[in-house]
Design an enzyme around this catalytic site. Sequence first.
Site, short mmCIF file in Angstrom:
data_model
loop_
_atom_site.label_atom_id
_atom_site.label_comp_id
_atom_site.label_asym_id
_atom_site.label_seq_id
_atom_site.Cartn_x
_atom_site.Cartn_y
_atom_site.Cartn_z
N SER A 1 -6.72 18.18 -13.46
CA SER A 1 -6.92 17.63 -12.01
C SER A 1 -7.18 18.96 -10.91
O SER A 1 -7.73 18.62 -10.07
CB SER A 1 -5.86 16.91 -11.61
OG SER A 1 -5.64 15.75 -12.37
N GLU B 1 -5.08 9.29 -3.13
CA GLU B 1 -5.01 9.34 -4.44
C GLU B 1 -4.41 8.24 -5.22
O GLU B 1 -3.19 8.22 -4.79
CB GLU B 1 -4.32 10.88 -4.93
CG GLU B 1 -4.87 10.68 -6.40
CD GLU B 1 -3.64 11.84 -7.29
OE1 GLU B 1 -2.47 12.17 -6.36
OE2 GLU B 1 -3.73 12.43 -8.16
N PHE C 1 8.48 9.61 -0.67
CA PHE C 1 9.21 8.09 -0.93
C PHE C 1 9.96 8.31 -2.56
O PHE C 1 10.47 7.21 -2.82
CB PHE C 1 8.30 7.04 -0.98
CG PHE C 1 7.53 6.67 0.61
CD1 PHE C 1 8.45 6.47 1.46
CD2 PHE C 1 6.27 7.04 0.58
CE1 PHE C 1 7.69 6.03 2.55
CE2 PHE C 1 5.79 6.87 1.85
CZ PHE C 1 6.46 6.52 2.99
N THR D 1 -3.89 17.09 -7.41
CA THR D 1 -4.97 16.25 -6.53
C THR D 1 -4.66 16.44 -4.99
O THR D 1 -5.68 16.95 -4.41
CB THR D 1 -5.17 14.87 -7.11
OG1 THR D 1 -5.19 14.86 -8.53
CG2 THR D 1 -6.13 14.39 -6.34
N GLU E 1 18.34 9.33 -2.22
CA GLU E 1 18.23 8.11 -3.23
C GLU E 1 18.72 8.33 -4.65
O GLU E 1 19.29 7.41 -5.03
CB GLU E 1 16.56 7.91 -3.30
CG GLU E 1 16.38 6.47 -4.10
CD GLU E 1 15.05 6.19 -4.16
OE1 GLU E 1 14.08 6.87 -3.55
OE2 GLU E 1 14.44 5.15 -4.93
ZN LIG Z 1 -3.71 14.07 -16.54
#
Ligand SMILES: [Zn+2]
Lengths: 538, 239
Positions: A136, A355, A311, A199, A263
């Site tokens: 990527s 993405e 998140f 990405t 979290e």
């Molecule tokens: Zn991959």
Amino acid sequence: MEMKKLALVMATIAALGLAGCNDGDDGVAGTPGADGANGNNGTDGRDFTAVNQWYLAGQSTVAKAAESTISDPAGKAKNVILFVGDGMGVSTLTAARIFEGQQQGKSGEENRLSFETFPYSGLVKTYSSNQQTPDSAPTMSAIVTGAKTKDGMLSITDDAVRGDCASGQGHEMVSALALAEMAGMSTGVVSTARLTHATPAATYAHSVERNWEADSNMPAAAITAGCTDIASQLIDFPYGDGIEVALGGGRTYFMPNTENDPEYGSAGRRNDGRDLTSEWTSKHAGSSYVWNLDQFMSVDLATTKHLLGLFENSHMQYEADRSDDSAGEPSLAQMTSRALDMLKQNDKGYFLMVEGGRIDHAHHAGNAARALEDTVALSEAVRVAMEKAGPDTLILVTADHSHVFTIAGYPVRGNPILGLVRSVDENGEAAKTLSVDANGMPYTTLGYANGPGFGFGSSPVNMASARPDLNLYDVTDVDYRQEATVPLGSETHAGEDVAVYAMGPGAQLVTGSVEQNMLFHVMNYAADLEARAEANQP
Amino acid sequence: MFYKALMLLALGSLSAHGASVCPATAPAGAWGLEYQVSASQSGAEPRQVQLLRRGAQTALYSPEHQMAEWWHFEDPKRPGFSRVFDQQQRRIDYYMGDLRALGVQAQQEEVESFAARHLLGQLTKQGSSPCEHAERYQGEINGVSYDLLWSPVLAAPLAIVTRKGEVERRWQADKLLGKDAVNARFATWQRYRETDFADIGDMENDPFLAKMINQGFIEHREHAVYNDQGQPLATGHSH
Ligand SMILES: [Zn+2]
């Protein structure tokens, strides 16, 4: 500072011979073909159009296309939205389209993902400057900077050596997002993967190594030589007034190792003591940092000028698992929607990259169901953009690379896409029994050329020499892993072309078969990013 | 087929060995049990397996392979899991979606009890025990006879002897590990270079991960009481 960087991209592009030469990549149309859309009847007296809906629909599509003679001038697009499905190859699109249709109770094949209704599309060659099948990093770099580079590197020219800090210095390529910031536009990066993953990172960071996501991931020599980690580059982004919206996963890459994740309780991954989330809020007036769904939904978008949402401590949940997240996570569509609400407030326009980051991961795990659910989630995010973005917005939807994912056999129309192949009988009706292989065993429509292979278990490689009897398994279960021909612990990317879909001003440039780096030039032409960036310099 | 069928073996009586570790109270903070694992007919030397506990964290460590499986049950419905490789000083972290995609559904009590908890309800409690602070259970399940020495204060077995036909296997705790040793080991593992399982497919240029990709994630499940489906061996459950 900004002008210097701007000059750099020009120099880089010129040096690579990607600007100003007539090598066929410049979007000039070839000689038009003969009009094949007149729909005249054949000469044998038969009326082909009389009853066949397939025929009529095809004829109408061609007729509509022939009427369109759009040639939008440069700069007609005020805004650009770039959607990238990580690993979303053409077979993934086909399977996801059928999957979504069947979820709606239809046979599925006739369904269209939101972006499959776009007026323009083309094929994209994804090879990197040193690999036939890419990762990527170079592919997204190509899409957002206009030049291909080597595997593993983010928005650095391919003169550099992967992992060699010094070799990349002075070879940074400016991205479309950076140009948009220089132009005074608002910018956003949204992903279900870590925001520091290849990405999204290619839009705002420069790195000779995609894995340098936090300083703790970097060798000491690289830090000494002056290279910085990817997370810090998001916060320290030097162009314009900084990125307005950044939403995704990767929380612990922004937290010092002396702090624990809210979290999960796991420690932050930063050794340099920086708390990048609090740096974000102190750097930008009118800014917010949120890390769960409730906080995210209660952000006042009218008063918030810079929003950082992280998140998950690593990648966000797969769409299939999202509802079970303990802290609550927004969907890709929700993130896209609220990002656009913020970005649209800028009269100078915006650039947004979204993405679907986990399609790739599910494929690597050989788990088609999760890959398809995440593809449908991306389609939903595009649908939101189609509704929220005005006609002055260029929307591109593409993938960085494909996966070795196959749709095989001759299943009857409407056969469950995750299911076993049930073919048709000699009359073309659904067969009464499943199709079988040479050993008399049934097989799934979906499969992989390599990867972890069949099964539910934690031992990913199918070591058995014979195919299992799939009658004994629920192959449509979300956790089922499709069979693979070559046993590998992780399924690999594939090297064939991916698709690109476009709508809005400049979309007509997206057609035929193009090099991946051409997509930057489409966005740059449509929104005139470089000229707007130059014009906006003090 | 994946089932390495219950390799559950037989052996003599518990009592000869049953009391080498038998704590009256659970050590505060962290503790561990080191088991000797032996099979009656294998002719192999006994192997060690360690069960390490600290709060909601449990690890099964094989000193022989220098590998550990490290569970976090802070949120029992959404466990975290790491595979630890001491030799390479590397760690692979698995998140909820990864575990689900791999079909791993480990139960907290089973992991914490060295996969013995479920046996208690199926075996018969005996009146006497070779150890004052432990309970003894015996019985037969699916043709396998069990002799289990259970420590209520640790909620873990001190010994399990299984017998099926001629084949006999024994897990025997012979050492109680203190909190310093356990804390030190967890701290060491925490410092290892970590990789998300989801990212492995994109990292084939990493020699360590490439090896894993090419060979698969070779399991050494026999060191624990699990089969290669992540299920307690003793239950015999399978898809
Ligand atoms: Zn991959």
